[in-house]
Design an enzyme around this catalytic site. Structure first.
Site, short mmCIF file in Angstrom:
data_model
loop_
_atom_site.label_atom_id
_atom_site.label_comp_id
_atom_site.label_asym_id
_atom_site.label_seq_id
_atom_site.Cartn_x
_atom_site.Cartn_y
_atom_site.Cartn_z
N ASN A 193 -9.28 -9.12 8.95
CA ASN A 193 -8.48 -7.95 8.62
C ASN A 193 -8.44 -7.03 9.84
O ASN A 193 -9.48 -6.60 10.33
CB ASN A 193 -9.11 -7.18 7.46
CG ASN A 193 -8.95 -7.90 6.14
OD1 ASN A 193 -7.98 -7.74 5.44
ND2 ASN A 193 -9.95 -8.71 5.79
N ARG A 197 8.32 -3.35 -4.99
CA ARG A 197 9.68 -3.85 -5.21
C ARG A 197 9.68 -4.82 -6.38
O ARG A 197 8.69 -5.49 -6.63
CB ARG A 197 10.23 -4.62 -3.99
CG ARG A 197 10.39 -3.84 -2.74
CD ARG A 197 9.14 -3.75 -1.92
NE ARG A 197 8.51 -5.03 -1.65
CZ ARG A 197 8.94 -5.88 -0.71
NH1 ARG A 197 9.97 -5.57 0.04
NH2 ARG A 197 8.30 -7.01 -0.51
N HIS A 226 -3.19 -11.85 -4.70
CA HIS A 226 -3.44 -11.01 -3.54
C HIS A 226 -2.26 -11.15 -2.60
O HIS A 226 -1.83 -12.26 -2.29
CB HIS A 226 -4.73 -11.44 -2.82
CG HIS A 226 -5.07 -10.56 -1.67
ND1 HIS A 226 -5.59 -11.04 -0.50
CD2 HIS A 226 -4.93 -9.22 -1.50
CE1 HIS A 226 -5.78 -10.04 0.35
NE2 HIS A 226 -5.37 -8.92 -0.25
N ASP A 227 -1.70 -10.03 -2.17
CA ASP A 227 -0.44 -10.09 -1.42
C ASP A 227 -0.54 -10.95 -0.18
O ASP A 227 0.41 -11.65 0.19
CB ASP A 227 0.09 -8.69 -1.09
CG ASP A 227 -0.91 -7.79 -0.39
OD1 ASP A 227 -2.02 -8.25 -0.05
OD2 ASP A 227 -0.59 -6.60 -0.20
N THR A 228 -1.71 -10.96 0.49
CA THR A 228 -1.85 -11.80 1.67
C THR A 228 -1.82 -13.27 1.30
O THR A 228 -1.26 -14.10 2.04
CB THR A 228 -3.14 -11.47 2.42
OG1 THR A 228 -3.17 -10.08 2.71
CG2 THR A 228 -3.23 -12.24 3.73
N THR A 256 1.08 -2.99 6.68
CA THR A 256 0.09 -1.91 6.77
C THR A 256 -1.20 -2.44 7.38
O THR A 256 -1.83 -1.80 8.22
CB THR A 256 -0.18 -1.31 5.39
OG1 THR A 256 1.04 -0.79 4.86
CG2 THR A 256 -1.21 -0.20 5.46
N GLY A 294 -5.55 -5.87 -2.11
CA GLY A 294 -6.81 -6.41 -2.59
C GLY A 294 -7.81 -5.37 -3.04
O GLY A 294 -7.57 -4.16 -2.99
N GLY A 347 6.62 -7.47 6.64
CA GLY A 347 7.46 -6.38 7.12
C GLY A 347 7.32 -6.10 8.59
O GLY A 347 8.25 -5.60 9.24
N ALA A 384 0.80 -1.22 0.00
CA ALA A 384 0.00 0.00 0.00
C ALA A 384 0.84 1.27 0.00
O ALA A 384 0.32 2.35 -0.26
CB ALA A 384 -0.94 -0.01 1.20
#
Length: 493
Positions: free
Chosen positions: A299, A18, A239-241, A262, A81, A409, A14
């Protein structure tokens, strides 16, 4: 330089993105960052946009830089997402994608529920109550700008939009599609009736594809422009998750995870959805994962609270680093102030410290003044929210989990990791920090045949990662704080 089993992962969060090279060497996955860039939302008038064209420019830059590293076997893209671009019948983007934190969906939950009652919508999709879900964004467009939908031919979700610009193929990868509250959680197919009842054209929906499938190769035009070979593009767990969960280095098959960044996404991996009236009231979500799994999770507002508070202090003329803020927090009295991290007032950009003060005043806790008080309040409240969520997961699943795996992160935030162990009374294992990129790479390597399965990938990731362990401390004090937290915010948990 010519390396085998070398893939390129584009990982969009968000606030930054990279390009990461991933190589399978001697039974380990090695990651190397070759390009990093900021991802800055752009407010124009009253609308908050993503700068999608600039982000695609950064993808092109990453591709150019990757040429120096030899043969690239494939490319994969993951993003946050729910968000999307609308393209016309000629394939042209009609406007920049709108940011999920934009206010256009304010009030849309109530308006949609007048057409599709909330309990029915949850029962058909299993997706958590969030005003920014794709279905509510579409309902907002239909209400405020129906001409835009009339001009649109396809809705393309963010990672698939970049894939389309790379390959020319329009599609919807399932882990990403599931975030929008438009997918049947049992069949993994679109629930088109939901759109029909809201007066939204179903032609917008692209064909669904499974994570790990081939999306095509770089277009000839792009290859000619950048001097590249036609590299295959893999639809990873986009989806990054979903990519982060694929990278959890758990030895056991049943585990609790937190994908920490985030947002904090906390849950378990399942073979089928968990949907009931009780679960709906707890506000859990059933999103799809790699290999036909279900990510049963909640979430939670996450480190956005720290990031946006720091942005406010910078706007006020200070320049505190995250390390400075952590040190200031450690000097403050424990448990002086608590908030529910998921209070809706904390979900949009702006002066979060003032909003936190407002919440503390409303709940009779007094008013935090110093930055350290605000930061300690956030960290302790997040850890206590994890405790609430762990209790709910164990209640629903009927299973006690002795440990919590944290990836992403947020694993670099040692204070939050220790607080999480203290609050939950569970051992916390952190790593990999680059969980999303690691999962992106792993799915590509499975698709390319270099790794046989997700189970093998997780073992390789465990062997590739330094896992840090946090044991619970001061549990009596944290249990007392949890009782107070629950009494203050039970209606929101």
């Amino acid at each position: 330089m010519n390396k085998s089993n070398q893939v390129l992962a584009f990982d969009f969060g968000a606030s930054s993105g990279r390009a990461m090279l991933g190589r399978l060497e001697n039974g380990q996955i090695k990651l190397e960052e070759i390009h990093r860039f900021s991802n800055d939302p752009v407010p124009v008038g009253k609308t908050l946009y993503w700068d999608a064209l600039r982000l695609f420019h950064e993808i092109r830059q990453g591709l150019v830089k990757a040429k120096a590293y030899g043969k690239i076997d494939s490319i994969g893209i993951d993003t946050w997402g729910v968000d999307f671009g609308l393209v016309d019948s000629s394939g042209r983007l009609l406007e920049n994608p709108v940011h999920y934190r934009d206010t256009r969906t304010a009030g849309m939950l109530d308006k949609v529920s007048q057409v599709i009652p909330w309990q029915e919508l949850y029962g058909r999709t299993g997706i958590q109550y969030q005003r920014f879900n794709t279905i509510f964004q579409l309902a907002a467009i239909q209400r405020e700008n129906p001409a835009l939908l009339d001009r649109a031919d396809k809705l393309i979700l963010m990672p698939d939009l970049f894939t389309y610009w790379l390959t020319g193929r329009m599609q919807s990868e399932k882990t990403m599609a599931s975030t929008g509250q438009l997918l049947n959680p049992w069949t993994g197919q679109w629930d088109t009736e939901l759109l029909e009842r809201l007066g939204i054209p179903t032609r917008l929906l692209c064909p669904l594809v499974d994570p790990g499938s081939q999306a095509g190769t770089l277009s000839q035009t792009l290859c000619d422009e950048l001097g590249l070979d036609p590299i295959p593009v893999v639809s990873v767990a986009a989806h990054d998750t979903a990519s982060a969960v694929a990278a959890v280095p758990a030895e056991e098959s049943d585990f609790i995870y937190i994908s920490s960044g985030t947002w904090s996404l906390m849950g378990i991996e399942r073979s089928s959805p968990l949907i009931s009236d009780e679960i709906e009231k707890m506000n859990f979500t059933n999103e799809r994962g790699y290999d036909n799994t279900i990510r049963f999770l909640k979430n939670i507002m996450g480190l956005w609270l720290i990031q946006e508070s720091r942005r406010q202090w910078i706007r006020e003329g200070d320049q505190p680093s995250f390390g400075d803020l952590e040190q200031e927090a450690m000097r403050e009295k424990p448990f002086a102030f608590l908030i529910d991290p998921d209070d809706p007032r904390l979900g949009t950009p702006g002066d979060l410290p003032s909003r936190i003060r407002e919440i503390c005043q409303e709940t009779g806790q007094g008013t935090p003044q110093r930055r350290g008080e605000i930061v300690r309040c956030i960290y302790e409240s997040l850890a206590l929210k994890y405790r609430t969520t762990r209790d709910q997961i164990e209640q629903i699943s009927g299973h006690a989990y002795p440990a919590i795996h944290v990836v992403g992160g947020g694993t670099k935030d040692t204070l939050l990791s220790q607080f999480t162990a203290n609050a939950t009374g569970r051992r916390v294992l952190t790593g990999p920090a680059e969980g999303t990129a690691m999962g992106n790479v792993a799915v590509q390597l499975i698709a390319n045949g270099a790794i046989r399965s997700l189970t093998e990938a997780r073992k390789i990731i465990a062997d590739s990662t330094e896992i840090k362990v946090y044991e619970p401390e001061q549990t009596d004090r944290w249990n007392e704080a949890f009782a107070r937290f629950e009494s203050l915010f039970q209606s929101m948990n």
